[in-house]
Design a protein around this motif. Sequence first.
Motif, PDB file in Angstrom:
ATOM      1  N   ARG A   1      27.330  31.022  55.270  1.00 56.96           N
ATOM      2  CA  ARG A   1      28.359  31.992  55.659  1.00 56.96           C
ATOM      3  C   ARG A   1      27.728  33.303  56.121  1.00 56.96           C
ATOM      4  NH1 ARG A   1      31.358  29.651  51.265  1.00 56.96           N
ATOM      5  NH2 ARG A   1      30.684  31.294  49.804  1.00 56.96           N
ATOM      6  N   ARG A   2      26.694  33.737  55.400  1.00 57.39           N
ATOM      7  CA  ARG A   2      26.019  34.978  55.800  1.00 57.39           C
ATOM      8  C   ARG A   2      25.304  34.796  57.139  1.00 57.39           C
ATOM      9  NH1 ARG A   2      20.871  37.222  55.223  1.00 57.39           N
ATOM     10  NH2 ARG A   2      20.906  39.522  55.197  1.00 57.39           N
TER      11      ARG A   2
ATOM     12  N   ARG B   1      26.935  29.794  50.608  1.00 58.34           N
ATOM     13  CA  ARG B   1      26.975  31.248  50.818  1.00 58.34           C
ATOM     14  C   ARG B   1      25.944  31.688  51.854  1.00 58.34           C
ATOM     15  NH1 ARG B   1      27.843  34.191  44.910  1.00 58.34           N
ATOM     16  NH2 ARG B   1      29.921  33.304  44.486  1.00 58.34           N
ATOM     17  N   GLN B   2      24.767  31.075  51.824  1.00 60.35           N
ATOM     18  CA  GLN B   2      23.748  31.433  52.808  1.00 60.35           C
ATOM     19  C   GLN B   2      24.205  31.088  54.231  1.00 60.35           C
ATOM     20  OE1 GLN B   2      19.566  30.643  51.923  1.00 60.35           O
ATOM     21  NE2 GLN B   2      20.082  30.178  49.786  1.00 60.35           N
TER      22      GLN B   2
ATOM     23  N   ALA C   1      21.130  32.445  46.747  1.00 62.12           N
ATOM     24  CA  ALA C   1      22.500  31.965  46.567  1.00 62.12           C
ATOM     25  C   ALA C   1      22.608  30.498  46.965  1.00 62.12           C
ATOM     26  CB  ALA C   1      23.455  32.813  47.402  1.00 62.12           C
TER      27      ALA C   1
END
Length: 429
Positions: free
Chosen positions: A368-369, A365-366, A361
């Motif tokens: 956020r994860r 997004r990475q 991603a």
Amino acid sequence: MALERLQTLRGMVDLLPRQTMVWQQVEEQARHHFHRAGVREIRTPLLEATALFARGIGEATDVVCKEMYSFQDRGQRSCTLRPEGTASVVRAAIQHGLLNQGHQRLWYMGPMFRYERPQAGRQRQFHQLGLELLGVAEERSDVDAMAMAWDLLGDLGIQGLQLQLNTLGTPEDRRCYREQLVGWLEQRVQQLDPDSRQRLATNPLRILDSKNNTTQDLLREAPQLLTTLGKESRERFEGVCQLLQALDIPFVITPQLVRGLDYYTHTAFEITSDQLGAQATVCGGGRYDGLAAILGGPPTAGMGWAMGIERLVLLLGSQKDATPPQVVLLNRGESAQVRALVLARQLRQAKLHVELDLSGATFARQFRRADRLGGRLAVIIGEQEAQAGVVKLKWLHHPPQSGSDLDMGEEWTLPAAEVSKTVERLLAD
């Protein structure tokens, strides 16, 4: 036609990763606890001859009559999935000559099976950890066993505990008491619940353990086993109580606490928690000096207990967060993904907890994860970094208090060859 979606059988429960974290906590604590106490682990088969439990639990018990998973194998032998652990441990000690090697301090952990109504903390496949002390008859061994159970629960952080204690005396004490109790109950048989009426003919002492409120009200006026004990049994029980007081372990004498089979003698106990409602018992055990002889071995003193792991997990909370990774390795691009795979292995070989993002991603997004995971340090590799032979570092959570080369929120670029040693040093600060 759509295929039927397969699910677990009733009373058989999957342990998902989040729940498994709590189970691992219990298992790890138990291993450390028993190791410190000089208790060795024993592992027995899930499947045993049915006769082992018919003798070892008792043919008149509900477990043997109603609850066991038994079947004929291809050799026409009656086999049973073990419903409890003690009989298997004693059988193994007899079979392999352990009883000829001095007293044995053994513990076990694993799944058991009973066909009963599933409810919170009780399933048809359930798990127990247990202790068996074989070959020592003194009251000190009773108290040693109870203290190990009490302290393990304390180490786990279980609250609201109470130790309930009773004595069953000798077989002769129980024979005399059984005659008194049966005579008293036969005069009041119409006031008993149906299960207790059936037990009156087969196993009358188990009536004392009835969960029926009306029967329990009646039993308050019944003869008490403690009043029929011989001198030796009374002195032994007093010794157990004094030793518990010496260890500062609080207890309550509970006359209704019984074990219905003849090979049980003297001490019986349960540890309950006020946080479990109706299913309050988290540990139960007692002395079983006659069991080894019933299973074909030499007369051998025995004392033990078992804890239900499902109930411990209920008390500890099944939503315990997983341990966050020390490093989250973010990567995007074909060359970066290869380099990240290599680097993740190097960091894991350095004994670090590393989460490799395999999503492909966007970096947003990475990140956020990685934040949701609670990762402490991000290692970042994009195509530009991979081609230049560098990586970027960034603190996500809990940077060192001082002395770090890297401030919170700051990105730091360094040669790829230095990453492993640098990350180790940063996380060691």
